[in-house]
Design a protein around this motif. Structure first.
Motif, mmCIF file in Angstrom:
data_model
loop_
_atom_site.group_PDB
_atom_site.id
_atom_site.type_symbol
_atom_site.label_atom_id
_atom_site.label_comp_id
_atom_site.label_asym_id
_atom_site.label_seq_id
_atom_site.Cartn_x
_atom_site.Cartn_y
_atom_site.Cartn_z
ATOM 1 N N TYR A 154 24.034 -25.350 6.763
ATOM 2 C CA TYR A 154 25.419 -25.032 6.395
ATOM 3 C C TYR A 154 26.362 -25.332 7.559
ATOM 4 C CZ TYR A 154 29.583 -22.121 5.959
ATOM 5 O OH TYR A 154 30.882 -21.675 5.949
ATOM 6 N N THR A 155 25.976 -24.932 8.754
ATOM 7 C CA THR A 155 26.824 -25.117 9.925
ATOM 8 C C THR A 155 27.113 -26.586 10.183
ATOM 9 O OG1 THR A 155 25.851 -23.137 10.922
ATOM 10 C CG2 THR A 155 27.055 -24.618 12.387
ATOM 11 N N GLU A 166 35.924 -31.462 11.635
ATOM 12 C CA GLU A 166 34.877 -30.446 11.763
ATOM 13 C C GLU A 166 33.731 -30.956 12.632
ATOM 14 O OE1 GLU A 166 35.314 -27.816 7.651
ATOM 15 O OE2 GLU A 166 33.518 -29.002 8.024
ATOM 16 N N ARG A 206 33.813 -22.916 7.860
ATOM 17 C CA ARG A 206 32.991 -23.536 8.906
ATOM 18 C C ARG A 206 33.709 -23.518 10.247
ATOM 19 N NH1 ARG A 206 31.769 -27.409 6.217
ATOM 20 N NH2 ARG A 206 29.779 -26.656 5.453
#
Length: 312
Positions: free
Chosen positions: A162-163, A171, A67
């Motif tokens: 997902y991102t 993150e 990611r």
């Protein structure tokens, strides 16, 4: 009032189609170069080999740094590339200046706070646009096109999910940096800072400049079922610039909108609230009415304090 002027001692007036074509070529060339640089740095920075890039971009790579690597490509080859490509065009091709010192004058910054109630009102109203766009029905003879667009939409939503499926607070902060700051600054610098005043010049009408730029802004995201809300979001950004004369207004609005969406998704994952991005099954009219009043009063305040800055 948009600021897009010749640099002192220089003047360059090209045919509008040639100028716009060169801008597109430079921006997409910059995107390609910087994305290639980002991909080349993946093995050194994230331990991801070049042959894994297709899996990474398809959101199917099982790697602890996947990611972060994806955000690195999107940051360097996305928002930052829009800024660099636009700067190259202004500096070496069009030979113009945005005169950023004028964007930072105290009398303009005094009213910067009004961006937040305007954006909140718009977000509440935006549910109508999302609902209409997501529930648009094609005629029967376009059923294959509809199926193709819905399949593409599902693919994009899977990639977005997902991102934004952050595994850590770090993150999440990187997502804020890339999706919020870099995208907000880079896209507004290009679209509102360069494309909009050029469209204003070509059409000789400020409102046409805003709407054409917003159409292009929404179109380049290649998402039919998000086209309508993104179009009007671009219109909002465009008028914020037109009525204030400072790019800080649309930049702040763009950054705030993206940061808010990313934060809501993250809080949903932490189960602190319920939020589903891009989905409106039913319209909650009480929120829409509140949004309408907040937006109207805030927008009226913006117009009243900047009524002498519109150039048609």
């Amino acid at each position: 009032m948009e600021i897009y002027e010749d640099r002192p001692g220089q003047s360059n007036h090209q045919p509008w189609l040639l100028s716009f074509t060169v801008l597109v070529l430079i921006v997409f060339g910059t995107l390609s170069v910087l994305q290639s640089v980002a991909v080349a740095l993946l093995p050194m920075l994230f331990g991801i080999s070049i042959d894994q890039v297709s899996l990474l971009l398809g959101a199917t790579l099982d790697h602890p740094n996947a990611r972060l690597a994806y955000f690195f490509i999107k940051g360097l080859g996305g928002g930052f590339a829009f800024f660099v490509g636009g700067w190259i065009f202004i500096r070496f091709v069009d030979k113009k200046t945005l005169q950023f010192e004028k964007h930072l004058t105290p009398q303009l910054l005094d009213n910067l706070w009004i961006v937040f109630p305007i954006l909140i009102g718009y977000v509440l109203l935006n549910a109508i646009l999302i609902y209409l766009n997501m529930n648009f029905d094609f005629p029967d003879f376009l059923s294959e096109l509809e199926a193709s667009l819905k399949a593409k939409e599902d693919q994009l939503m899977d990639l977005t999910s997902y991102t934004l499926d952050f595994d850590s607070f770090e993150e999440f902060l990187v997502g804020i940096l890339v999706i919020g700051l870099l995208a907000g600054v880079g896209e507004e610098y290009l679209f509102r800072g360069i494309v909009q005043p050029k469209m204003h010049q070509y059409t000789r009408n400020a409102h046409w400049g805003v709407w054409i730029t917003a159409f292009i802004f929404s179109l380049i995201h290649f998402q039919f079922y998000g086209f309508l809300p993104r179009l009007f979001l671009g219109v909002l950004f465009g008028y914020l610039y037109l009525y204030t004369g400072s790019l800080l207004y649309p930049m702040l609005a763009h950054i705030s909108n993206n940061v808010m969406m990313v934060t809501l998704v993250y809080l949903n994952k932490l189960r602190l609230l319920e939020f589903s991005m891009g989905e409106v099954d039913t319209l909650k009219w009480q929120y829409i009415i509140v949004g309408l009043f907040v937006f109207i009063f805030s927008w009226y305040g913006l117009i009243k304090t900047n009524k002498n800055k519109v150039h048609r």
